[in-house]
Structures are given as C-alpha cells and as structure tokens.
Scaffold this motif. Sequence first.
Motif, PDB file in Angstrom:
ATOM      1  N   GLY A  70       7.341  -0.391  -4.037  1.00 45.95           N
ATOM      2  CA  GLY A  70       7.680   0.907  -4.598  1.00 45.95           C
ATOM      3  C   GLY A  70       7.277   1.286  -5.913  1.00 45.95           C
ATOM      4  N   ILE A  71       7.081   0.309  -7.011  1.00 46.29           N
ATOM      5  CA  ILE A  71       6.547   0.376  -8.192  1.00 46.29           C
ATOM      6  C   ILE A  71       5.206   1.068  -8.196  1.00 46.29           C
ATOM      7  CG2 ILE A  71       6.216  -0.563 -10.274  1.00 46.29           C
ATOM      8  CD1 ILE A  71       8.531  -2.598  -9.909  1.00 46.29           C
ATOM      9  N   GLY A  72       4.480   0.292  -7.092  1.00 49.88           N
ATOM     10  CA  GLY A  72       2.991   1.025  -6.937  1.00 49.88           C
ATOM     11  C   GLY A  72       3.015   2.302  -6.555  1.00 49.88           C
ATOM     12  N   GLU A  73       3.876   2.447  -5.394  1.00 50.55           N
ATOM     13  CA  GLU A  73       3.918   3.855  -4.723  1.00 50.55           C
ATOM     14  C   GLU A  73       4.357   4.871  -5.871  1.00 50.55           C
ATOM     15  OE1 GLU A  73       4.724   6.352  -1.106  1.00 50.55           O
ATOM     16  OE2 GLU A  73       4.042   4.175  -1.145  1.00 50.55           O
ATOM     17  N   ALA A  74       5.250   4.580  -6.713  1.00 48.46           N
ATOM     18  CA  ALA A  74       5.825   5.492  -7.869  1.00 48.46           C
ATOM     19  C   ALA A  74       4.576   6.009  -8.673  1.00 48.46           C
ATOM     20  CB  ALA A  74       6.756   4.787  -8.337  1.00 48.46           C
ATOM     21  N   ALA A  75       3.864   4.680  -9.287  1.00 55.20           N
ATOM     22  CA  ALA A  75       2.643   4.830 -10.085  1.00 55.20           C
ATOM     23  C   ALA A  75       1.659   5.896  -9.468  1.00 55.20           C
ATOM     24  CB  ALA A  75       2.120   3.768 -10.552  1.00 55.20           C
ATOM     25  N   ILE A  76       1.171   5.588  -8.122  1.00 58.87           N
ATOM     26  CA  ILE A  76       0.412   6.398  -7.640  1.00 58.87           C
ATOM     27  C   ILE A  76       0.663   7.768  -7.533  1.00 58.87           C
ATOM     28  CG2 ILE A  76      -0.984   6.928  -5.485  1.00 58.87           C
ATOM     29  CD1 ILE A  76      -1.101   3.486  -5.186  1.00 58.87           C
ATOM     30  N   THR A  77       1.855   8.035  -7.006  1.00 59.62           N
ATOM     31  CA  THR A  77       2.470   9.284  -6.499  1.00 59.62           C
ATOM     32  C   THR A  77       2.448   9.964  -7.945  1.00 59.62           C
ATOM     33  OG1 THR A  77       3.758   8.319  -4.826  1.00 59.62           O
ATOM     34  CG2 THR A  77       4.384  10.766  -5.629  1.00 59.62           C
ATOM     35  N   HIS A 108       0.846  -1.125  -0.017  1.00 64.26           N
ATOM     36  CA  HIS A 108      -0.136   0.136   0.115  1.00 64.26           C
ATOM     37  C   HIS A 108       0.878   1.420  -0.040  1.00 64.26           C
ATOM     38  CE1 HIS A 108       0.744   0.768   4.296  1.00 64.26           C
ATOM     39  NE2 HIS A 108       0.511  -0.314   4.380  1.00 64.26           N
ATOM     40  N   LEU A 109       0.330   2.446  -0.283  1.00 64.24           N
ATOM     41  CA  LEU A 109       0.953   3.531  -0.302  1.00 64.24           C
ATOM     42  C   LEU A 109       1.801   3.838   0.830  1.00 64.24           C
ATOM     43  CD1 LEU A 109       1.584   6.269  -2.147  1.00 64.24           C
ATOM     44  CD2 LEU A 109      -0.405   7.283  -0.695  1.00 64.24           C
ATOM     45  N   LEU A 110       2.887   4.562   1.070  1.00 62.10           N
ATOM     46  CA  LEU A 110       3.395   4.963   2.436  1.00 62.10           C
ATOM     47  C   LEU A 110       3.101   6.545   2.242  1.00 62.10           C
ATOM     48  CD1 LEU A 110       6.739   3.334   2.642  1.00 62.10           C
ATOM     49  CD2 LEU A 110       4.416   2.455   3.563  1.00 62.10           C
ATOM     50  N   GLY A 111       3.454   7.144   1.367  1.00 62.51           N
ATOM     51  CA  GLY A 111       2.771   8.634   1.032  1.00 62.51           C
ATOM     52  C   GLY A 111       3.904   9.739   1.345  1.00 62.51           C
ATOM     53  N   GLY A 112       4.952   9.307   1.904  1.00 61.12           N
ATOM     54  CA  GLY A 112       5.926  10.431   2.102  1.00 61.12           C
ATOM     55  C   GLY A 112       6.414  11.224   1.023  1.00 61.12           C
ATOM     56  N   ALA A 113       6.463  10.618  -0.032  1.00 62.33           N
ATOM     57  CA  ALA A 113       6.961  11.267  -1.299  1.00 62.33           C
ATOM     58  C   ALA A 113       5.995  12.027  -2.018  1.00 62.33           C
ATOM     59  CB  ALA A 113       7.376  10.249  -2.407  1.00 62.33           C
ATOM     60  N   LEU A 114       4.758  11.677  -1.735  1.00 59.45           N
ATOM     61  CA  LEU A 114       3.679  12.133  -2.463  1.00 59.45           C
ATOM     62  C   LEU A 114       3.277  13.731  -1.687  1.00 59.45           C
ATOM     63  CD1 LEU A 114       1.100  12.514  -4.409  1.00 59.45           C
ATOM     64  CD2 LEU A 114      -0.250  10.979  -2.452  1.00 59.45           C
ATOM     65  N   ALA A 115       3.348  13.483  -0.101  1.00 56.08           N
ATOM     66  CA  ALA A 115       3.302  14.626   0.714  1.00 56.08           C
ATOM     67  C   ALA A 115       4.224  15.435   0.451  1.00 56.08           C
ATOM     68  CB  ALA A 115       2.939  14.107   1.954  1.00 56.08           C
ATOM     69  N   ARG A 124       6.206  17.904 -17.113  1.00 59.68           N
ATOM     70  CA  ARG A 124       6.495  16.466 -16.907  1.00 59.68           C
ATOM     71  C   ARG A 124       7.739  16.058 -16.409  1.00 59.68           C
ATOM     72  NH1 ARG A 124       6.858  14.277 -23.098  1.00 59.68           N
ATOM     73  NH2 ARG A 124       4.790  14.916 -22.781  1.00 59.68           N
ATOM     74  N   SER A 125       8.726  16.986 -16.087  1.00 49.44           N
ATOM     75  CA  SER A 125      10.153  16.714 -15.381  1.00 49.44           C
ATOM     76  C   SER A 125       9.820  16.215 -13.787  1.00 49.44           C
ATOM     77  CB  SER A 125      11.225  17.610 -15.494  1.00 49.44           C
ATOM     78  OG  SER A 125      11.335  17.746 -16.775  1.00 49.44           O
ATOM     79  N   VAL A 126       8.599  17.284 -13.414  1.00 52.06           N
ATOM     80  CA  VAL A 126       8.013  17.076 -11.949  1.00 52.06           C
ATOM     81  C   VAL A 126       7.537  15.663 -11.835  1.00 52.06           C
ATOM     82  CG1 VAL A 126       6.539  18.091 -10.471  1.00 52.06           C
ATOM     83  CG2 VAL A 126       7.940  19.589 -11.743  1.00 52.06           C
ATOM     84  N   THR A 127       6.825  15.202 -12.869  1.00 52.47           N
ATOM     85  CA  THR A 127       5.888  13.903 -12.795  1.00 52.47           C
ATOM     86  C   THR A 127       7.164  12.883 -12.714  1.00 52.47           C
ATOM     87  OG1 THR A 127       4.257  14.821 -13.859  1.00 52.47           O
ATOM     88  CG2 THR A 127       4.182  12.591 -13.835  1.00 52.47           C
TER      89      THR A 127
END
Length: 358
Positions: free
Chosen positions: A196-203, A76-83, A146-149
């Motif tokens: 991490g792949i799933g985390e990266a995709a969601i983020t 599941h998402l951890l969320g630190g990167a997204l936040a 796009r670079s940000v993404t």
Amino acid sequence: MHVPDGFIDAPTSAVTGVVAAGAIAVSLRGARRELGGISRAERGAERTAPLAGLVAAFIFAVQMLNFPVAAGTSGHLLGGALAAILVGPYTGVLCVSVVLLLQGILFADGGLTALGVNITDMAIVTTVVAYALFRGLVKVLPRTRRSVTVASFVAALVSVPAAALAFTLLYWIGGTTDVAIGKVATAMIGVHVLIGIGEAAITALTVGAVVAVRPDLVYGARGLTQRLKLRVNGELVDAPAAEPVPAPARSHRTLWITGLVTSLVLAGFVSFYASADPDGLEKVAADKGIDEKTEEHASSGSPLADYGVEDIANARVSGGLAGVIGVGVTVVAGSAVFWSVRRRRDDDASPTNTHTTV
C-alpha cells in the motif's frame, strides 16, 4: 493480487460474478454523469472520456512494474484509488474492470472463473474504500491542490490492505484448501500494508502531476477552489463565481499524448527491470498452502500469455512488445467503452429525447 482459478470454489466465484456484474451495471449508469456532464458545475467532464481510456492504459502499464516490498516478495499497483480520483468512482470501477478483463483473456493473468472475485476485490473494494476516504479527507483539509495529493496518498494506502482483507473474507467463505484463516489474514494484511505504501506513492505522484498542469481534468479536484470573499457593508460575502476560462484543446492533447507515451515506455521498456519476486498474494499462497488446487489458466495458450509474445526468444523484446500491445489494446478498448457511455448520456440529454408533460 490477481486471484487465479482454483483458489475460490465455484459457488463463491459465481456469487462474486453476480456482484461484479451488478456493480458494472451501476457504474455504467453512474459513469454517464462523470463522463458526459454538460452543466456549468460539471465543467471538465466532457474531457473525462478520453482521459478515462488513458487512465486504464496507464494502470495496465504500471501493474507490470512489480516493486520489491520485503524479502522475496513484490507488489504492484491495484489502481482503484488512482482511477477514482482522476476520473470518478463509477468510471474508476470500469477502468480497473477493463484492465482485469483484458489481462485475464489476453495475458492469462487472473483466472477467468475468478474474474468476478478479481473485479470485486481489485476494482470495487479499492475504488469504494479509496474514494470514500478521499472525499472525507478533502472536506476537512484546506481546499488546496496539495490537499488533493495528500488525500490521494492516504486513500490509496488504505485501499490496498482493504482489498487484502476482502480477499481473506472471500477465502474464508469459499477457499478450496483447509487453512487457518487467521494466518491467512495476518500474512495478507501485513504484506499488503507494505504494498500500500508503494500504491500510495504512485497514486499521489500521478495525481499531483496532473493537478499541477490540468486540475480541471482531475475529478476529485473539482469544486475545491476557495470562493473569493468581498466585504460589503462591513460583512464578508462570497464574490460572484467567474466564468471559467476553458483550457486550450492543445493543452488537453499534450497531456493525453504525454500520458500515452509514458505508459508505452513503462510497459515496453521499464517493465523489463521490474521485480521477478512473487507478489503479495502469490507469496502468501505459497507459504500458507492455499495454492494447492490452482488450476491451469484457460488462456494459457494465448500468444501473449505471461506478458510475452509467442515465438520471440529474446525476453526483453518479447516482454516489451507484449507490454506495448497491452497498452494499445487497453487504451482502444477503454476509450471505446467510455466514449459509448458518454454518447449515451449526450443522446439522453438531447432535446429530441426530452418529453414535456402538460
């Protein structure tokens, strides 16, 4: 990756509690600037406080959506990167910490004595690693949205095995069972690379969606617009910076409402279809025997324990209602914290609090 009570011994848990408390104190100070910027360079910061509460609620909702990553294992998402990318690293630490605190108290998810371990691992490590890598990437990549993404994808991907490594080190220091640490490290990092792949995709999807409609609200995207060049006497020089045109308040409200509705739908409906397999830590703990001394959660009697509402027999209704309550409590609690931090900044910056030395 919520660590339960009993995995880590009391002294190590106490030390991580002190580390977590110190990091939160530092983050409260740092978040004042991220949430309450008032200079031209910080344009957009005044809208970060309500967005931060929404980010916390969104992380809570998406953490309910376990996705399969291997045979019998989910993540599941951890969320630190997204936040960190959306609202800033200091505010990001606070966002994830609010989620972890509410999960531990209300939903018996993550031990209360292990709260310091979980904040250190899931809030601090993921945020620091992800944001440091993100900033490094956006400096070398073309200055585009796009670079940000792309940078957010890579940063989120790396942050998850980094958190797995941090847990392994903590378990090496204060684990309560005698297990070969090399086996734990191999298993933890291996499965969390997949997570991490799933985390990266969601983020990346989330950051990309917000950047597409309101780039001014994305902390990590501020200042990335290339300056216009003018040719003067045969030489290229930077054109004067134009005054930014503020986005209409309706646009901000629309984004906030859309985000809240999305969070409610994910937690209240989509979560029912999440994978029921144990997450990466639970699977490794069972396979390697590091869960032998797991203790019963202090909040196991909570009416919302295990993400279900007590006395509601229908699993779909019980879980969905618990998710909706969780999103509501998180957005209210998170927004209260962030508005308080922002107001403190505004008070400190007010003319009545400015002293002149003669």
